[in-house]
Design an enzyme around this catalytic site. Structure first.
Site, PDB file in Angstrom:
ATOM      1  CE  LYS A   1      -8.310  -0.116  11.250  1.00 53.71           C
ATOM      2  NZ  LYS A   1      -6.917  -0.495  11.493  1.00 53.71           N
TER       3      LYS A   1
ATOM      4  CE  LYS B   1      -2.113  -2.417   5.294  1.00 55.69           C
ATOM      5  NZ  LYS B   1      -2.626  -2.839   6.646  1.00 55.69           N
TER       6      LYS B   1
END
Length: 290
Positions: free
Chosen positions: A175, A243
């Site tokens: 990811k 983030k």
């Protein structure tokens, strides 16, 4: 199956609905109970606590905000490790830290919890709210091979491209690769439109001219039209992208390596966050060029 779902945000709500529509029984918990109440009409049962949510669940799925939330949800005194039943699958679909994903796996196999025989996987997703709604998500899985094989039918209800990357933590590393690629592509798309506008060109015509050639991408197809229409509703929040980029950045900084493209794009989004756009969609990067 009896499934516990923790996290009723933009992504999680749609993913949980698909599981119910496929015939599974789903309980859901969220820190903001109102989001759970809104899902009752789909046959999803709200739970007041994590303990209540995971009781009797054969699989527990989580998709929450930040690594700190993941840590609390799993390892806190009122969390999943303390209250989930023996043999349950514990699947974190949050974009989180690869280090934390490996820690959760190791904790499940530690002396304290080994008797519970938890089967832990990290399975972050890509595709945004549209992918969640249409069950076309890409799901990147870090897990033992046999666990991946048993979870695959559930993943296939929620996504279209399901890939076993490797052992625990691998899904999160994948990811990170995904977000690094998005950072450069998204900024490049916005920069191209910014160039067009600065030079008196019609960006709609430029988009039509370049979108199906070598410059084409998902970002070009889905986010550039939103940029040109000043549609900044969040398919993916700026605060969440920041983030994610910081997670990738931290992994590489521990190896004394840099990600120069990501570092640049991160600084651009941090400027937008400082201007009050944390809750906007990532397509708002076009504002940086205005």
């Amino acid at each position: 199956m009896n499934i516990a779902w923790i996290g009723a945000g933009v992504m999680g709500s749609s993913m949980a609905r698909h599981l119910v529509q496929a015939g599974h029984k789903v309980k859901i918990y969220n820190r903001s109970p109102a989001k759970c109440e809104a899902l009752k009409k789909y046959g999803i049962e709200p739970a007041a606590t994590i303990a209540e949510c995971v009781q009797g669940a054969q699989a527990v799925f989580t998709i929450v905000g930040a690594p700190s939330d993941v840590e609390q949800v799993y390892l806190g005194e009122k969390g999943i490790f303390r209250h989930a039943g023996t043999g349950a699958f514990l699947v974190d679909m949050t974009t989180s830290s690869p280090v934390l994903a490996k820690r959760l796996y190791d904790t499940a196999h530690s002396a304290e919890f080994a008797h519970k025989k938890f089967r832990v996987a990290d399975a972050p997703v890509s595709g945004g709210d549209t992918g969640a709604q249409n069950a076309t998500l890409s799901i990147m899985v870090g897990a033992d091979k046999e666990d991946f094989a048993e979870l695959l039918p559930l993943f296939q209800i929620m996504g279209k491209t399901i890939t076993h990357i490797g052992p625990a933590g691998s899904g999160q590393h994948c990811k990170a690769c995904n977000q690094i690629a998005i950072a450069g592509t998204l900024a490049g798309c916005a920069e191209a439109m910014g160039y067009a506008m600065q030079n008196g060109l019609n960006p709609e015509i430029i988009l039509q001219a370049i979108a199906k050639g070598a410059a084409g991408s998902w970002q070009m197809d889905y986010n550039v039209p939103k940029m040109l229409q000043n549609d900044f509703a969040p398919g993916f929040f700026i605060k969440h992208f920041i983030k994610d980029m910081k997670i990738a950045q931290s992994v590489m900084s521990e190896q004394n390596k840099k990600l120069p493209v990501l570092d640049t794009v991160l600084s651009m989004f941090e400027e937008l966050e400082q201007k009050g756009f944390a809750e906007s969609g990532t397509q708002r990067i076009i504002d940086w060029y205005k």
